[in-house]
Design an enzyme around this catalytic site. Structure first.
Site, mmCIF file in Angstrom:
data_model
loop_
_atom_site.group_PDB
_atom_site.id
_atom_site.type_symbol
_atom_site.label_atom_id
_atom_site.label_comp_id
_atom_site.label_asym_id
_atom_site.label_seq_id
_atom_site.Cartn_x
_atom_site.Cartn_y
_atom_site.Cartn_z
ATOM 1 N N GLU A 143 20.152 -97.068 15.347
ATOM 2 C CA GLU A 143 20.856 -95.977 16.020
ATOM 3 C C GLU A 143 21.369 -96.433 17.391
ATOM 4 O O GLU A 143 21.008 -95.891 18.437
ATOM 5 C CB GLU A 143 19.966 -94.741 16.143
ATOM 6 C CG GLU A 143 19.669 -94.089 14.792
ATOM 7 C CD GLU A 143 18.974 -92.739 14.887
ATOM 8 O OE1 GLU A 143 19.179 -91.906 13.994
ATOM 9 O OE2 GLU A 143 18.207 -92.525 15.865
ATOM 10 N N GLU A 245 19.796 -92.684 7.187
ATOM 11 C CA GLU A 245 18.691 -91.784 7.524
ATOM 12 C C GLU A 245 19.138 -90.355 7.254
ATOM 13 O O GLU A 245 20.189 -89.931 7.744
ATOM 14 C CB GLU A 245 18.292 -91.892 9.001
ATOM 15 C CG GLU A 245 17.601 -93.164 9.390
ATOM 16 C CD GLU A 245 17.053 -93.090 10.810
ATOM 17 O OE1 GLU A 245 16.821 -91.968 11.315
ATOM 18 O OE2 GLU A 245 16.872 -94.160 11.416
#
Length: 366
Positions: A143, A245
């Site tokens: 991320e 995710e």
């Protein structure tokens, strides 16, 4: 590439060690075998450099050092699954709100950090190869929406961000040429973010095979937002896309009794009531299943066949005593306030007692 039906099982060893038991239709089984029964073909495993405080204490949350990762990768491969290695380049959680430099790399300048990323990535991949568990895909950073290795690699320092990520990508190309390379951002419904980020990255010579997106409906907009973003960036950049995710809850009922912690020791659910109000699906087993079906449909229908699959984040993180998001040394390392406990149990694909949820049938039959 077959459509990826993946699961991040990074905390599994800890959950098992703390007494977690998994069941399918009442039969106790290995969690990986249950997931495989419901269509799993990939596992995802996060790697922290050194999740320890130097005083023989660990940071918790699965203690995802190289030994843990390789042990889980071995189990996944024995079950016939491929696996994705997720480098955080930190000693603990790395995400858009924190990208803490590993303790061993503190004080290095940009050139030193670039060299450290290259060396460390290569060392890990050689170790995995020697252990007989070479990864099938490698995620260079976790991320990295706001960069990595802060403060030098924080947005808008695009050249430095690209420099660090490219060092990792170069090591993957050299040490694991069979593996696909992923670059991963959060907030999968934010089209402006993805355009700005990847326009900079590719203009600076950035390289990858796959763009990974996090998409949590309580944080990242609607499924329409996700679809619009994917259908634009797929042809714009010519890369495969994976929702690497995702999750959705099956209840808002408390699991405090399962954790055995006092109220002041529990951080509580990530799905706060004010966030749940924004979701188009109810937090019920059927709502979780319906969300899953729609998400998978939208990924598969991405323009040009570029939607290659998904990974459910921590489907097996049961609320067992001793397995939480962080121990005190861990939250102090990332400069967050505690307390600990499990934030994710109501978004797993097993109920609080370890029974497989109906959403798994959606995944199996998709």
């Amino acid at each position: 590439m077959d459509f990826i039906k993946g699961f991040d099982i990074s905390s599994l060893l800890e959950v098992e060690r703390c007494g977690g038991v998994f069941r399918d239709h009442g039969q106790a089984m290995d969690a990986i075998e249950i997931l495989k029964r419901y269509g799993a073909n990939w596992a995802r495993l996060r790697l922290w450099n050194a999740p320890y405080d130097g005083k023989q204490g660990d940071y918790g949350a699965g203690v995802c050092d190289l030994g843990v990762v390789q042990a889980l990768a071995s189990r996944a491969k024995k079950a016939g699954l491929k696996w994705l290695l997720d480098f955080h380049y930190s000693d603990f959680w790395a995400d858009p709100g924190k990208q803490t430099v590993p303790k061993a790399w503190e004080g290095l300048d940009e050139a030193g950090l670039e060299a450290a990323v290259y060396r460390y990535t290569g060392d890990v991949l050689r170790s995995c190869r020697e252990a007989g568990v070479p990864p099938d895909m490698v995620q260079v950073g976790n991320e990295v929406t706001n960069g990595l290795l802060w403060p030098t690699g924080k947005t808008p320092n695009w050249e430095t961000i690209c420099r660090y990520i490219s060092a990792g990508v170069r090591a993957v190309r050299e040490e694991a040429p069979q593996a696909q390379v992923m670059v991963h951002l959060d907030n999968g419904g934010n089209h402006t973010l993805y355009r700005e980020w990847f326009d900079h990255y590719f203009a600076l010579g950035g390289d990858c095979d796959v763009i990974g997106l996090s998409y949590y409906p309580f944080w990242h907009g609607s499924l329409d937002d996700l679809s619009a973003n994917m259908n634009d960036i797929a042809p714009r950049y010519g890369k495969d896309l994976i929702v690497v995710e995702t999750s959705m809850g099956f209840t808002m009922d408390s699991y405090a009794a399962h954790e055995g912690l006092a109220a002041g020791e529990r951080k509580g659910m990530a799905t706060r009531p004010e966030l749940v109000e924004k979701i188009d699906y109810p937090m019920t087993p059927q709502g979780q299943a319906d969300f899953t079906a729609e998400l998978l449909r939208r990924v598969r229908e991405v323009t040009g066949g570029k939607g290659k699959g998904f990974f459910w984040w921590e489907p097996a993180w049961l609320p067992v005593p001793g397995s939480g998001w962080a121990k005190r040394p861990g939250w102090e390392y990332v400069h967050e306030h505690g307390p600990g406990g499990n934030e994710w149990a109501n978004q797993a694909l097993f109920d609080y007692d370890g029974n497989a949820q109906p959403a798994l049938e959606i995944i199996r039959d998709f």
